[in-house]
Design an enzyme around this catalytic site. Structure first.
Site, mmCIF file in Angstrom:
data_model
loop_
_atom_site.group_PDB
_atom_site.id
_atom_site.type_symbol
_atom_site.label_atom_id
_atom_site.label_comp_id
_atom_site.label_asym_id
_atom_site.label_seq_id
_atom_site.Cartn_x
_atom_site.Cartn_y
_atom_site.Cartn_z
ATOM 1 N N HIS A 299 3.451 -37.315 -8.121
ATOM 2 C CA HIS A 299 3.557 -37.785 -6.731
ATOM 3 C C HIS A 299 2.357 -37.298 -5.907
ATOM 4 C CE1 HIS A 299 8.187 -37.712 -7.549
ATOM 5 N NE2 HIS A 299 7.544 -38.614 -8.278
ATOM 6 N N HIS B 29 9.408 -46.814 -6.593
ATOM 7 C CA HIS B 29 9.056 -45.471 -7.058
ATOM 8 C C HIS B 29 8.513 -45.507 -8.487
ATOM 9 C CE1 HIS B 29 8.866 -41.148 -6.947
ATOM 10 N NE2 HIS B 29 9.225 -41.200 -8.221
ATOM 11 N N ASP C 100 5.070 -43.791 -9.634
ATOM 12 C CA ASP C 100 4.886 -42.925 -10.804
ATOM 13 C C ASP C 100 3.757 -43.441 -11.696
ATOM 14 O OD1 ASP C 100 6.782 -40.981 -10.280
ATOM 15 O OD2 ASP C 100 8.368 -41.951 -11.439
ATOM 16 N N HIS D 264 6.890 -42.303 -17.881
ATOM 17 C CA HIS D 264 5.737 -41.399 -17.998
ATOM 18 C C HIS D 264 5.075 -41.450 -19.381
ATOM 19 C CE1 HIS D 264 6.774 -39.892 -14.109
ATOM 20 N NE2 HIS D 264 7.968 -39.507 -14.510
HETATM 21 ZN ZN LIG Z 1 8.454 -39.898 -9.644
#
Ligand SMILES: [Zn+2]
Length: 302
Positions: A80, A236, A240, A263
């Site tokens: 973030h 969001h 990311d 991720h």
């Molecule tokens: Zn995040």
């Protein structure tokens, strides 16, 4: 394309917040840094200082967040903060931190953005060369994938499909110019499912998590009274993605197409982007060599 200049923060910025997992107070200080030094974490304890450059090669874990590691020291949940730095074009800074996790703040990039914007940035004379995406790049893992197609602008098509009535089969397509990122993507907060939060907290994790820093989903709704966007969760996911790809350390453009990514795939894509660039550099070098060789040969023949 307009030249892009390297940038740092104008002055030191001090931030304090909770570690999402430890629940402890974390001090984060963003220091100005020299042109070309890149973004570096400086992990400090009373008797040890460790520098961890933000680079894809330093990523040691992508479980619930991106974690960097060096000499047994780790820094987690960098994304973030990195999304904020990347969006504001900050290429050089030292991120001094006294914990192994970046403070979660309000669960979005907004507090970092506001602090950096309030302090201002300083442009260097040195330019930073964007990464040129010449061919499609993709990573696949089962039914999840992440693709980057060459394009002169940065944009995304993102699909999520969670087993939850509010997050089933959602798609978001948007340009990711700086304005859109600042206003439409980076304020979106992280999210979690209540049942997972309870499980994590029973294991001593997510101790800093609360409705102050996350959107929490119940069986069929939201625990929060208000959302920042109707589709805050998918936004969001895009945040990311931008924060994760910021480990590239350089700007790039392209059309990102993601389905159920996270991720792990984001970091795999970053590795492939750097590999493609290395291969391009190598073939440029080879062309240069063969051109200069043939010139010599022709000259000799003449
Ligand atoms: Zn995040």
């Amino acid at each position: 394309m307009e030249p892009i200049f390297r940038k740092t923060v104008k002055n030191t910025i001090r931030l304090q917040g909770l570690g999402l997992h430890s629940g402890k107070t974390v001090n984060l200080t963003i220091h100005p840094s020299e042109s070309g030094s890149g973004i570096q974490f400086l992990h400090t304890t009373p008797n040890k200082k460790t520098i961890i450059p933000v680079h894809v090669d330093q990523v040691i874990d992508t479980g619930n967040a991106v974690t960097l590691g060096q000499d047994g020291v780790k820094i987690q949940t960098i994304e973030h903060l990195m999304a904020a730095l990347h969006t504001l074009g900050i290429t050089d800074a030292i991120l001094e931190i006294d914990s192994h996790e970046v403070p979660i703040m309000d669960g979005s990039s907004l507090p970092f953005l506001e602090a950096i914007i309030a302090t201002g940035s300083l442009s260097f004379r040195d330019q930073i060369e964007p990464i040129k995406i010449s061919n499609p790049i993709w990573v696949v893992e089962g039914d999840k994938y992440l693709v980057l197609l060459p394009s002169d602008e940065l944009k995304v098509t993102y699909n999520i499909d969670f087993n939850h009535p509010l997050l089933r089969g959602q798609t978001l397509t948007t340009s990711l110019d700086q304005n859109t990122l600042l206003n439409e993507i980076l304020p979106a907060r992280t999210f979690g499912f209540l049942k997972d939060v309870e499980y994590l907290q029973s294991r001593g994790l997510a101790l800093g998590g609360s409705l102050d820093n996350a959107v929490v989903l119940t069986e069929d709704g939201y625990l929060n009274d208000e959302l920042r966007f109707e589709n805050e969760c998918i936004r969001h996911k895009v945040l990311d993605l931008i924060g994760d790809l910021a480990v590239l350390g350089r700007p790039f453009t392209g059309h990102l197409i993601a389905s159920k990514a996270g991720h792990g795939l984001d970091i795999s894509l970053a590795k492939c982007i750097l590999e493609q660039e290395k291969a391009n550099e190598f073939s440029k070098y080879k062309d240069y060599r063969s051109n200069s060789n043939s010139k010599n040969w022709n000259q000799k023949r003449a």
